[in-house]
Design a protein around this motif. Structure first.
Motif, PDB file in Angstrom:
ATOM      1  N   LEU A  30      64.634 -38.496 -54.887  1.00  0.00           N
ATOM      2  CA  LEU A  30      63.721 -38.027 -53.842  1.00  0.00           C
ATOM      3  C   LEU A  30      62.842 -39.183 -53.366  1.00  0.00           C
ATOM      4  CD1 LEU A  30      62.684 -35.505 -52.259  1.00  0.00           C
ATOM      5  CD2 LEU A  30      60.940 -35.295 -54.041  1.00  0.00           C
ATOM      6  N   PHE A  31      62.319 -39.975 -54.288  1.00  0.00           N
ATOM      7  CA  PHE A  31      61.485 -41.118 -53.906  1.00  0.00           C
ATOM      8  C   PHE A  31      62.276 -42.118 -53.066  1.00  0.00           C
ATOM      9  CE2 PHE A  31      59.215 -40.508 -58.235  1.00  0.00           C
ATOM     10  CZ  PHE A  31      58.427 -39.493 -57.727  1.00  0.00           C
ATOM     11  N   THR A  32      63.486 -42.421 -53.499  1.00  0.00           N
ATOM     12  CA  THR A  32      64.305 -43.421 -52.828  1.00  0.00           C
ATOM     13  C   THR A  32      64.736 -42.982 -51.439  1.00  0.00           C
ATOM     14  OG1 THR A  32      65.108 -44.227 -54.952  1.00  0.00           O
ATOM     15  CG2 THR A  32      66.424 -44.787 -53.033  1.00  0.00           C
ATOM     16  N   THR A  33      65.087 -41.713 -51.287  1.00  0.00           N
ATOM     17  CA  THR A  33      65.642 -41.253 -50.011  1.00  0.00           C
ATOM     18  C   THR A  33      64.609 -40.663 -49.061  1.00  0.00           C
ATOM     19  OG1 THR A  33      66.166 -39.060 -50.915  1.00  0.00           O
ATOM     20  CG2 THR A  33      67.885 -40.764 -51.058  1.00  0.00           C
ATOM     21  N   ALA A  34      63.463 -40.205 -49.563  1.00  0.00           N
ATOM     22  CA  ALA A  34      62.561 -39.449 -48.697  1.00  0.00           C
ATOM     23  C   ALA A  34      61.110 -39.908 -48.676  1.00  0.00           C
ATOM     24  CB  ALA A  34      62.598 -37.973 -49.105  1.00  0.00           C
ATOM     25  N   LEU A  35      60.662 -40.648 -49.670  1.00  0.00           N
ATOM     26  CA  LEU A  35      59.251 -41.006 -49.759  1.00  0.00           C
ATOM     27  C   LEU A  35      58.876 -42.006 -48.672  1.00  0.00           C
ATOM     28  CD1 LEU A  35      56.591 -40.680 -51.342  1.00  0.00           C
ATOM     29  CD2 LEU A  35      57.321 -42.625 -52.727  1.00  0.00           C
ATOM     30  N   ARG A  36      57.886 -41.625 -47.884  1.00  0.00           N
ATOM     31  CA  ARG A  36      57.393 -42.494 -46.807  1.00  0.00           C
ATOM     32  C   ARG A  36      56.069 -43.162 -47.175  1.00  0.00           C
ATOM     33  NH1 ARG A  36      58.317 -38.790 -41.448  1.00  0.00           N
ATOM     34  NH2 ARG A  36      60.590 -39.006 -41.361  1.00  0.00           N
ATOM     35  N   GLU A  37      55.265 -42.446 -47.931  1.00  0.00           N
ATOM     36  CA  GLU A  37      53.937 -42.956 -48.269  1.00  0.00           C
ATOM     37  C   GLU A  37      53.421 -42.240 -49.514  1.00  0.00           C
ATOM     38  OE1 GLU A  37      49.494 -43.233 -46.192  1.00  0.00           O
ATOM     39  OE2 GLU A  37      51.039 -41.987 -45.270  1.00  0.00           O
ATOM     40  N   GLN A  38      52.624 -42.973 -50.271  1.00  0.00           N
ATOM     41  CA  GLN A  38      51.996 -42.400 -51.461  1.00  0.00           C
ATOM     42  C   GLN A  38      50.499 -42.710 -51.400  1.00  0.00           C
ATOM     43  OE1 GLN A  38      53.211 -42.260 -55.954  1.00  0.00           O
ATOM     44  NE2 GLN A  38      52.730 -44.361 -55.460  1.00  0.00           N
ATOM     45  N   GLN A  39      49.683 -41.698 -51.659  1.00  0.00           N
ATOM     46  CA  GLN A  39      48.234 -41.881 -51.690  1.00  0.00           C
ATOM     47  C   GLN A  39      47.690 -41.275 -52.978  1.00  0.00           C
ATOM     48  OE1 GLN A  39      47.650 -39.613 -47.937  1.00  0.00           O
ATOM     49  NE2 GLN A  39      46.191 -41.243 -47.472  1.00  0.00           N
ATOM     50  N   ARG A  40      46.796 -41.987 -53.619  1.00  0.00           N
ATOM     51  CA  ARG A  40      46.110 -41.444 -54.787  1.00  0.00           C
ATOM     52  C   ARG A  40      44.760 -40.961 -54.299  1.00  0.00           C
ATOM     53  NH1 ARG A  40      47.686 -42.075 -60.141  1.00  0.00           N
ATOM     54  NH2 ARG A  40      46.526 -40.542 -61.354  1.00  0.00           N
ATOM     55  N   LEU A  41      44.578 -39.657 -54.192  1.00  0.00           N
ATOM     56  CA  LEU A  41      43.354 -39.080 -53.661  1.00  0.00           C
ATOM     57  C   LEU A  41      42.247 -38.998 -54.704  1.00  0.00           C
ATOM     58  CD1 LEU A  41      44.976 -36.291 -51.485  1.00  0.00           C
ATOM     59  CD2 LEU A  41      44.281 -38.585 -50.803  1.00  0.00           C
ATOM     60  N   SER A  42      42.631 -38.881 -55.960  1.00  0.00           N
ATOM     61  CA  SER A  42      41.691 -38.879 -57.080  1.00  0.00           C
ATOM     62  C   SER A  42      42.514 -39.131 -58.343  1.00  0.00           C
ATOM     63  CB  SER A  42      40.945 -37.538 -57.169  1.00  0.00           C
ATOM     64  OG  SER A  42      41.767 -36.538 -57.731  1.00  0.00           O
ATOM     65  N   PRO A  43      41.882 -39.329 -59.478  1.00  0.00           N
ATOM     66  CA  PRO A  43      42.668 -39.546 -60.695  1.00  0.00           C
ATOM     67  C   PRO A  43      43.631 -38.399 -60.999  1.00  0.00           C
ATOM     68  CG  PRO A  43      40.399 -40.190 -61.074  1.00  0.00           C
ATOM     69  CD  PRO A  43      40.441 -39.518 -59.714  1.00  0.00           C
ATOM     70  N   THR A  44      43.301 -37.200 -60.570  1.00  0.00           N
ATOM     71  CA  THR A  44      44.139 -36.038 -60.875  1.00  0.00           C
ATOM     72  C   THR A  44      44.935 -35.522 -59.681  1.00  0.00           C
ATOM     73  OG1 THR A  44      42.312 -34.507 -60.408  1.00  0.00           O
ATOM     74  CG2 THR A  44      42.574 -35.245 -62.707  1.00  0.00           C
ATOM     75  N   HIS A  45      44.905 -36.243 -58.568  1.00  0.00           N
ATOM     76  CA  HIS A  45      45.528 -35.754 -57.330  1.00  0.00           C
ATOM     77  C   HIS A  45      46.280 -36.884 -56.624  1.00  0.00           C
ATOM     78  CE1 HIS A  45      44.808 -33.269 -53.376  1.00  0.00           C
ATOM     79  NE2 HIS A  45      46.082 -33.563 -53.570  1.00  0.00           N
ATOM     80  N   LEU A  46      47.583 -36.653 -56.443  1.00  0.00           N
ATOM     81  CA  LEU A  46      48.475 -37.598 -55.786  1.00  0.00           C
ATOM     82  C   LEU A  46      49.086 -36.909 -54.575  1.00  0.00           C
ATOM     83  CD1 LEU A  46      50.011 -40.361 -56.083  1.00  0.00           C
ATOM     84  CD2 LEU A  46      51.661 -39.135 -57.503  1.00  0.00           C
ATOM     85  N   ARG A  47      49.255 -37.641 -53.489  1.00  0.00           N
ATOM     86  CA  ARG A  47      49.895 -37.084 -52.294  1.00  0.00           C
ATOM     87  C   ARG A  47      51.060 -37.977 -51.890  1.00  0.00           C
ATOM     88  NH1 ARG A  47      46.006 -35.622 -47.796  1.00  0.00           N
ATOM     89  NH2 ARG A  47      45.953 -33.721 -49.043  1.00  0.00           N
ATOM     90  N   TRP A  48      52.210 -37.317 -51.696  1.00  0.00           N
ATOM     91  CA  TRP A  48      53.388 -38.002 -51.166  1.00  0.00           C
ATOM     92  C   TRP A  48      53.680 -37.465 -49.777  1.00  0.00           C
ATOM     93  CZ3 TRP A  48      55.844 -36.278 -56.278  1.00  0.00           C
ATOM     94  CH2 TRP A  48      55.584 -37.216 -57.283  1.00  0.00           C
ATOM     95  N   ARG A  49      54.013 -38.347 -48.864  1.00  0.00           N
ATOM     96  CA  ARG A  49      54.516 -37.941 -47.548  1.00  0.00           C
ATOM     97  C   ARG A  49      56.014 -38.215 -47.583  1.00  0.00           C
ATOM     98  NH1 ARG A  49      51.641 -37.130 -43.113  1.00  0.00           N
ATOM     99  NH2 ARG A  49      52.928 -38.491 -41.826  1.00  0.00           N
ATOM    100  N   LEU A  50      56.771 -37.150 -47.317  1.00  0.00           N
ATOM    101  CA  LEU A  50      58.232 -37.203 -47.421  1.00  0.00           C
ATOM    102  C   LEU A  50      58.881 -36.942 -46.074  1.00  0.00           C
ATOM    103  CD1 LEU A  50      58.577 -34.904 -50.577  1.00  0.00           C
ATOM    104  CD2 LEU A  50      58.511 -37.405 -50.557  1.00  0.00           C
TER     105      LEU A  50
END
Length: 109
Positions: A30-50
């Motif tokens: 999924l990361f290799t084929t679809a991940l466009r961006e990764q953001q760490r919003l807080s230590p406990t919260h990660l956001r991926w744009r796919l």
């Protein structure tokens, strides 16, 4: 995959050890084929744009992951530009989120 690669998998995970490398490979795909961006919003919260075309795959994968690792909260929000996948964990499992963020880093589609 060596056992070192699974050192961050918490005891709370009920996925059988033999299936863990397969699940990790699904996330890597999924990361290799679809991940466009990764953001760490807080230590406990990660956001991926796919890539939005991967919504069914992302939903299936996160549903299965939630069933074996109940500490994860996955929230998927879609729009025409990208699929947003928010991943949250309790503070006790920040190391797991750190490991996922590390795996995803550099795998942007």
């Amino acid at each position: 995959m060596s056992s070192d690669n699974q050192a961050w998998v918490p005891e709370a995970c009920i996925l059988p050890s033999v299936q863990r490398p397969l699940r990790l490979a699904e996330f890597d795909d999924l990361f290799t084929t679809a991940l466009r961006e990764q953001q760490r919003l807080s230590p406990t919260h990660l956001r991926w744009r796919l890539d939005p075309s991967t919504e069914a795959t992302a939903r299936d994968l996160t549903d299965r992951e939630s069933s074996c690792c109940s500490f994860f909260t996955f929230t998927i929000t879609g729009d025409t530009d990208a699929l947003r996948l928010d991943v949250q964990v309790p503070a006790a499992h920040v190391d797991v989120l750190d490991a996922l963020a590390h795996r995803a880093a550099g795998m942007t589609a």
